[in-house]
Design a protein around this motif. Structure first.
Motif, short mmCIF file in Angstrom:
data_model
loop_
_atom_site.label_atom_id
_atom_site.label_comp_id
_atom_site.label_asym_id
_atom_site.label_seq_id
_atom_site.Cartn_x
_atom_site.Cartn_y
_atom_site.Cartn_z
N GLY A 1 0.81 -1.07 0.10
CA GLY A 1 0.00 -0.08 -0.16
C GLY A 1 0.82 1.34 0.02
N THR A 2 1.86 1.36 0.75
CA THR A 2 2.70 2.55 1.06
C THR A 2 3.36 2.78 -0.34
OG1 THR A 2 4.50 1.22 1.82
CG2 THR A 2 3.13 2.32 3.21
N ILE A 3 4.00 1.94 -1.08
CA ILE A 3 4.87 1.89 -2.38
C ILE A 3 3.99 2.31 -3.46
CG2 ILE A 3 4.99 -0.22 -2.99
CD1 ILE A 3 7.74 2.20 -2.74
N THR A 4 2.61 1.60 -3.48
CA THR A 4 1.71 2.13 -4.76
C THR A 4 1.30 3.41 -4.49
OG1 THR A 4 0.89 -0.25 -4.51
CG2 THR A 4 -0.51 1.30 -5.66
N LEU A 5 0.90 3.97 -2.92
CA LEU A 5 0.39 5.26 -2.93
C LEU A 5 1.47 6.33 -3.36
CD1 LEU A 5 -1.65 5.07 0.13
CD2 LEU A 5 -2.48 5.59 -2.09
N ALA A 6 2.72 6.03 -2.92
CA ALA A 6 3.87 6.94 -3.39
C ALA A 6 3.91 7.18 -4.72
CB ALA A 6 4.96 6.43 -2.83
N VAL A 7 3.90 6.09 -5.53
CA VAL A 7 4.06 6.22 -6.93
C VAL A 7 2.87 7.00 -7.83
CG1 VAL A 7 4.08 4.88 -9.20
CG2 VAL A 7 5.28 4.15 -7.14
N GLY B 1 -6.74 4.49 -5.78
CA GLY B 1 -7.75 3.70 -4.78
C GLY B 1 -7.11 2.39 -4.64
N LEU B 2 -6.32 1.85 -5.49
CA LEU B 2 -5.90 0.52 -5.42
C LEU B 2 -4.74 0.58 -3.92
CD1 LEU B 2 -4.71 -2.47 -5.98
CD2 LEU B 2 -3.00 -1.17 -7.54
N GLY B 3 -4.05 1.77 -4.01
CA GLY B 3 -2.97 1.78 -2.97
C GLY B 3 -3.77 1.75 -1.46
N PHE B 4 -4.88 2.43 -1.53
CA PHE B 4 -5.43 2.52 -0.16
C PHE B 4 -6.29 1.25 0.09
CE2 PHE B 4 -5.11 7.16 -0.79
CZ PHE B 4 -5.06 7.57 0.72
N THR B 5 -6.58 0.31 -0.69
CA THR B 5 -7.12 -0.88 -0.51
C THR B 5 -6.25 -1.88 0.20
OG1 THR B 5 -6.72 -1.73 -2.59
CG2 THR B 5 -8.98 -0.66 -2.40
N PHE B 6 -5.08 -1.55 0.07
CA PHE B 6 -3.80 -2.50 0.62
C PHE B 6 -3.92 -2.26 2.19
CE2 PHE B 6 -2.16 -2.83 -3.76
CZ PHE B 6 -1.73 -4.42 -3.57
N PHE B 7 -4.40 -0.88 2.49
CA PHE B 7 -4.52 -0.67 3.94
C PHE B 7 -5.63 -1.06 4.76
CE2 PHE B 7 -1.64 3.07 2.68
CZ PHE B 7 -0.68 2.42 3.18
N SER B 8 -6.99 -0.86 4.13
CA SER B 8 -8.29 -0.70 4.38
C SER B 8 -8.59 -1.95 5.69
CB SER B 8 -9.29 -0.79 3.39
OG SER B 8 -9.18 -1.92 2.81
N GLY B 9 -8.08 -2.98 5.28
CA GLY B 9 -8.53 -4.30 6.15
C GLY B 9 -7.12 -4.71 6.60
N ALA B 10 -6.22 -4.71 6.16
CA ALA B 10 -4.90 -5.19 6.75
C ALA B 10 -4.50 -4.46 8.01
CB ALA B 10 -3.93 -5.15 5.67
N VAL C 1 7.18 7.17 1.85
CA VAL C 1 8.40 6.26 1.34
C VAL C 1 8.87 5.93 2.96
CG1 VAL C 1 11.05 6.22 0.62
CG2 VAL C 1 8.75 6.84 -0.91
N VAL C 2 8.89 6.90 3.87
CA VAL C 2 9.38 6.95 5.29
C VAL C 2 8.62 5.74 5.85
CG1 VAL C 2 9.70 7.96 7.30
CG2 VAL C 2 10.60 9.10 5.19
N MET C 3 7.29 6.10 5.57
CA MET C 3 6.39 4.87 6.22
C MET C 3 6.61 3.27 5.80
SD MET C 3 4.98 6.49 8.56
CE MET C 3 4.06 5.15 9.09
N PHE C 4 6.98 3.42 4.72
CA PHE C 4 7.42 1.98 4.14
C PHE C 4 8.54 1.51 4.93
CE2 PHE C 4 10.07 -0.91 1.49
CZ PHE C 4 9.27 -1.76 1.07
N VAL C 5 9.56 2.45 5.19
CA VAL C 5 10.75 1.79 5.88
C VAL C 5 10.34 1.47 7.36
CG1 VAL C 5 13.02 2.49 6.74
CG2 VAL C 5 12.34 3.18 4.30
#
Length: 435
Positions: free
Chosen positions: A78-84, A110-119, A180-184
């Motif tokens: 999710g973090t990397i998809t949203l950054a791009v 929207g795809l990027g946010f869906t990685f967060f929503s339930g996980a 990107v920082v949150m990914f790390v």
């Protein structure tokens, strides 16, 4: 390092703050940004609708990714998809790109946010259970709401004034950097606890199994179903209300270039979110059931939205928007705790994603319609229509209360035992009771 409930909560709060800070940097200017790129109101809110359409399309698949490959893997994706995709937004703005390109990138956002929503939420609940936490989930979610509100306050004010001092694209660049920082950070501190991903399973068979179980323990459970059916009317309208505020309040203020004011408005909502988080426990204590909290909050929210549309005064609208934000913030942790208490761990991420999907579906339909109402009539007219639409959530919340689920009055995080698969007869019986 041994994980404890306290360390799990700290990690969750850090992730919540980081994600909210990144997101809120553009909350005060997003609609203005789209209009500045050459889109009209219909196109701007249609672009937002493609964002929510992306969430609808990808919610369950990404929830399944979290259940199959792990909550941590889903968060990192999710973090990397949203950054791009955030960086692509800046490029489209710079090029004054045609609408279809905004539609495509918005769907990918929207795809990027869906990685967060339930996980993320599923990770928290499973990890707390695994480490022996026996407190109230309502309290954990309320504190996360407070932390999120503080991050939203900083991000929305900062984003608005960064845009005013530089240009509308810079807050989006800063947002990508924070992601990107949150990914790390997530890669270092997150570990799947209380849940073991089935990485050895055949993907198609596992997806079919998880989807079947999610329907059995989600839509076929009456209380869960009614909560989900209320979501499109609350979430879909809520997205429009928030983003339409930016141009509407600048219109009432009399200066369409006062981006800092737009950021301050988002900051007021952040303050309301913080206050709502503090009030959650007190409000919950005054009601016997969680559904009573949700119904009362929704009734007051509908009234606030209608009055916003009927009284076109800058200061009155500010007060009502704060009230609307306060109600939403105070009731959301109650709904989160209630829903999590109704679903089993193994399907948690997928069911939570499906719940988010239902909310996003409302946004896909409502945003272009309400944007068109604003174009043809006015922003106040679109708020009146928004209030009417949001009122349709009330009957479903009433049906959820009629089920008298034990979790409706529970006060602990006790993980629900996996219920026996409901039969058609059980479902019909439950429907009869609801009627």
């Amino acid at each position: 390092m041994t994980a404890t409930p306290a360390s799990i909560k700290r990690i969750y709060y850090v992730l919540t703050v980081g994600n909210t800070l990144a997101a809120s940097l553009i909350w005060g200017i997003n609609t203005i940004f789209l209009l500045d790129a050459g889109l009209n109101n219909l196109e701007a809110f249609a672009a937002n609708a493609f964002f929510t359409a992306g969430m609808v399309l990808f919610e369950v698949p990404t929830g399944i990714v979290a259940d199959l490959r792990g909550r941590v893997a889903s968060f990192l994706l999710g973090t990397i998809t949203l950054a791009v995709t955030t960086a692509l937004y800046v490029l489209l703005w710079h090029l004054h790109a045609p609408f279809w390109q905004w539609a495509v990138v918005s769907a990918l956002l929207g795809l990027g946010f869906t990685f967060f929503s339930g996980a993320t939420e599923a990770w928290l609940v499973d990890a707390l259970h695994a480490t022996g936490y026996d407190g109230q989930l309502d309290t954990v979610f309320a504190r996360a709401q407070i932390a999120s509100g503080a991050a939203m306050l900083a991000g929305s004010v900062g984003g608005g004034y960064i845009a005013q001092l530089t240009n509308l694209g810079v807050p989006f660049v800063v947002r990508a950097a924070v992601l990107v920082v949150m990914f790390v950070v997530a890669a270092v501190v997150m570990r799947d606890l209380g849940f073991t991903p089935n990485r050895q399973g055949r993907p198609v068979a596992e997806i079919r199994r998880i989807m079947t179980n999610s329907i059995d323990y989600g839509l076929r459970v009456p209380t869960v179903r009614y909560l989900m059916l209320a979501a499109p009317f609350v979430g879909g309208v809520g997205v429009y209300i928030f983003y339409a505020l930016q141009p509407y309040l600048l219109e009432l203020y009399g200066d369409p270039q006062a981006y800092g004011v737009a950021g301050l408005v988002a900051a007021l909502l952040a303050g309301a979110q913080i206050a709502g988080g503090f009030l959650t426990a007190r409000i919950r204590a005054r009601f016997r059931s969680r559904t009573s909290v949700l119904i009362a909050g929704q009734l007051l929210s509908v009234a606030a939205i209608l009055v916003i549309g009927l009284v076109a005064n800058f200061w009155v609208v500010l007060v009502l928007i704060m009230l609307w934000g306060l109600l939403s913030a105070a009731t959301m942790p109650v709904r989160q705790a209630f829903l999590n208490a109704l679903i089993p761990s193994q399907q948690r991420a997928t069911i939570l994603s499906f719940d988010s999907l239902m909310s996003s579906t409302g946004g896909v339909v409502a945003q272009p319609i309400l944007g068109r109402v604003a174009d043809v009539w006015s922003y106040p007219a679109s708020y009146v229509v928004s209030g009417v639409i949001s009122a349709f959530a009330l009957p479903f919340l009433a049906l959820a209360r009629a089920q008298r689920a034990p979790a409706d009055t529970a006060v602990t995080t006790a993980d629900p035992a996996i219920p026996a698969q409901p039969s058609a007869a059980d479902d019909v019986a439950a429907e009869t009771v609801a009627r």
